[in-house]
Scaffold this active site. Structure first.
Site, PDB file in Angstrom:
ATOM      1  N   GLY A  46       0.832  -1.193   0.000  1.00  0.00           N
ATOM      2  CA  GLY A  46       0.000   0.000   0.000  1.00  0.00           C
ATOM      3  C   GLY A  46       0.869   1.247   0.000  1.00  0.00           C
ATOM      4  O   GLY A  46       2.067   1.178   0.304  1.00  0.00           O
ATOM      5  N   GLN A  51       2.987  10.004   1.674  1.00  0.00           N
ATOM      6  CA  GLN A  51       4.309   9.361   1.772  1.00  0.00           C
ATOM      7  C   GLN A  51       5.240   9.779   0.636  1.00  0.00           C
ATOM      8  O   GLN A  51       6.451   9.638   0.748  1.00  0.00           O
ATOM      9  CB  GLN A  51       4.171   7.833   1.772  1.00  0.00           C
ATOM     10  N   CYS A  91       5.962  -0.410   7.468  1.00  0.00           N
ATOM     11  CA  CYS A  91       5.596   0.792   6.703  1.00  0.00           C
ATOM     12  C   CYS A  91       6.804   1.216   5.879  1.00  0.00           C
ATOM     13  O   CYS A  91       7.931   1.231   6.386  1.00  0.00           O
ATOM     14  CB  CYS A  91       5.205   1.910   7.670  1.00  0.00           C
ATOM     15  N   LEU A  92       6.546   1.583   4.645  1.00  0.00           N
ATOM     16  CA  LEU A  92       7.632   2.035   3.771  1.00  0.00           C
ATOM     17  C   LEU A  92       8.274   3.314   4.310  1.00  0.00           C
ATOM     18  O   LEU A  92       9.413   3.615   3.983  1.00  0.00           O
ATOM     19  CB  LEU A  92       7.104   2.268   2.349  1.00  0.00           C
ATOM     20  N   HIS A 133      -4.366   1.397   7.870  1.00  0.00           N
ATOM     21  CA  HIS A 133      -2.998   1.928   7.920  1.00  0.00           C
ATOM     22  C   HIS A 133      -2.873   3.128   6.970  1.00  0.00           C
ATOM     23  O   HIS A 133      -2.286   4.155   7.333  1.00  0.00           O
ATOM     24  CB  HIS A 133      -2.041   0.786   7.538  1.00  0.00           C
ATOM     25  N   GLU A 134      -3.444   3.009   5.770  1.00  0.00           N
ATOM     26  CA  GLU A 134      -3.320   4.090   4.772  1.00  0.00           C
ATOM     27  C   GLU A 134      -4.165   5.301   5.168  1.00  0.00           C
ATOM     28  O   GLU A 134      -3.735   6.447   4.990  1.00  0.00           O
ATOM     29  CB  GLU A 134      -3.731   3.596   3.379  1.00  0.00           C
ATOM     30  N   HIS A 137      -2.329   7.363   7.524  1.00  0.00           N
ATOM     31  CA  HIS A 137      -1.350   8.242   6.862  1.00  0.00           C
ATOM     32  C   HIS A 137      -1.999   9.553   6.431  1.00  0.00           C
ATOM     33  O   HIS A 137      -1.407  10.623   6.572  1.00  0.00           O
ATOM     34  CB  HIS A 137      -0.777   7.561   5.610  1.00  0.00           C
TER      35      HIS A 137
END
Ligand code: GNR
Ligand code: NI
Length: 178
Positions: A46, A51, A91-92, A133-134, A137
């Site tokens: 994702g 991000q 997480c990236l 999670h997204e 963000h």
């Protein structure tokens, strides 16, 4: 298409609240395509626009085994949820760290797709975790906000140290090149 740079914790730009997309135009579609390329290259399951330093409410996801089932959510909202589930998350924007996070087990989410059409999705498992999670963000939140302050500080110090070291290494390489 473009592989975009991903911001990493504790970058303050990850803490902004992303703005709703007023209309899904070609610029937004280009962003979606660039985000998909960036997510697949990372690789991740994702990615939220914030991000890649774009504070708009745009998310891409692909939890499929073969990485051939892209999902795009614009202005996503959780309509209802039930149950609780703990899952290990990464997480990236927090590279190399994985911690258990408790979230809703099932969710119903409404959003616009890449064509600007509204849709609803009812889901559970990894997809439900990823969507939550997204959406976090988009509200300036990271999974590390769900763990203990001590663990979060440890992760922040390690990532700050890594950043200093890679900046120093880049300086050395530049001086050698000159
Ligand atoms: O690639 C990712 N894996 C992942 C694993 C468990 C829970 C959430 C995620 S999302 C993450 C990609 C990312 O950082 N999205 O914002
Ligand atoms: Ni993330």
């Amino acid at each position: 298409m473009a592989n975009l740079e991903i911001l990493t914790f504790p970058d303050a730009r990850l803490r902004r609240r992303a703005e709703p997309v007023p209309s899904v135009d070609n610029e937004v579609r280009q962003l979606v395509d660039d985000m998909l390329e960036t997510m697949y290259a990372a690789p991740g399951i994702g990615l939220a626009a914030i991000q890649v330093n774009v504070p708009k409410r745009v998310v891409v996801i692909d939890v499929s085994e073969d990485k051939n089932d892209p999902l795009c959510l614009i202005n996503p909202e959780i309509v209802s949820h039930d149950g609780v589930e703990e899952m290990e998350e990464g997480c990236l924007s927090v590279p190399g760290f994985y911690e258990n996070v408790t979230r809703a087990e099932h969710i119903k989410v409404s959003a616009l797709n890449r064509d600007g059409q509204p849709f609803e999705l009812e889901t559970g498992g990894l997809l439900a975790v990823c969507i939550q999670h997204e959406i976090d963000h988009l509200d300036g939140k990271l999974f590390v906000d769900h763990i203990s302050i001590l663990k979060r500080q440890r992760i922040r110090r390690k990532l700050e140290k890594e950043r200093r070291q890679s900046a120093a290494a880049a300086g050395t390489a530049r001086r050698k090149a000159i």
